[in-house]
Design a protein around this motif. Structure first.
Motif: not given
Length: 263
Positions: A257, A165, A227, A209-210, A248, A213, A253, A206
């Motif tokens: 963020f 990220m 984050w 980020t997945r 992003r 989360n 993202l 991705r």
């Protein structure tokens, strides 16, 4: 039957570039074919194996590269990108082997694929270096990427926050301009390689980020503030524009963020 962590550790223990590429591809293939247990019996090493070359230098001791105009500067830029992809192989498999037990099976699906794709990226760039009369290891490289792994070895959320990220997301920001640079000097072959890499790296961000989360949700944490706190604590650099906001966002993202304190 070998388990996922043992396959990941085998990649990390392999120093020779082409052998590491083969090990990464073999691990991903064995996982895809159902020949690896979803188990985590093996500990990951503190540091992955490295070949004798390139010489690893602190980032502030790296020689300056020119723009992509001359042959020497193009080779230096491709070499630097190849090194990033080489270390990224280990970052993907360390992510999997070190933290996979904390996540569902789909986490292994994602990071096996990421590791195999990083290996493919390295192979493409190394082949390009050889076509230009050079090779990976001919120039020094910096050791900053693995420092991020060491800094976050204790915490899966910190690793996800910093490596995919921040570090991989930075690739989304700068690679389009790098592609344009190679196109401007007529090096369409390298530009095509980097275009392929850019598409894959968006998917890698991705995945990061997945799972970040997911980890926050599982722990009852708010993702954005978590984050920002983890990046402030564990990332040694500075987040600064330009940001490729569209890429992003496609990777999940979103601007909330990273835009705080980034101007």
């Amino acid at each position: 039957m070998t388990d996922v962590s043992e396959a990941a550790r085998a990649v990390l223990a392999t120093a020779t570039p082409h052998a590491k590429v083969r090990a990464a591809r073999a691990a991903a293939r064995e996982w895809r074919l159902g020949r690896l247990d979803h188990g985590f019996s093996a500990a990951m090493p503190d540091r992955s194996a490295r070949p004798d070359a390139p010489e690893l230098l602190p980032p502030n001791r790296m020689p300056k590269r020119g723009r992509a105009g001359s042959g020497a500067s193009r080779i230096a830029m491709i070499h630097a990108l190849a090194h990033i992809e080489f270390v990224a192989i280990d970052l993907a498999f360390d992510m999997l082997g070190r933290f996979g037990a904390s996540f569902p099976r789909a986490f292994a699906d994602d990071w096996m694929r990421v590791g195999a794709e990083e290996a493919m990226h390295f192979a493409l760039l190394d082949r390009r270096l050889r076509a230009l009369g050079s090779f990976y290891g001919a120039l020094p490289a910096h050791d900053g990427l693995w420092q991020a792994a060491e800094e976050t070895a204790h915490d899966p959320l910190a690793r996800l926050a910093v490596v995919p990220m921040v570090l991989e997301a930075r690739g989304l920001d700068i690679t389009p301009a790098t592609i344009e640079r190679f196109q401007s000097v007529g090096d369409r072959v390298t530009a095509r390689i980097l275009t392929r890499i850019l598409a894959d790296e968006e998917r890698h961000v991705r995945a990061g980020t997945r799972w970040f989360n997911f980890g926050c949700e599982s722990a009852g944490l708010e993702p954005v503030s978590t984050w920002q706190s983890l990046v402030a604590r564990h990332f040694r650099g500075v987040l600064k524009p330009p940001f490729n906001d569209s890429a992003r966002e496609r990777a999940g993202l979103t601007r909330d963020f990273y835009m705080v304190g980034c101007h």
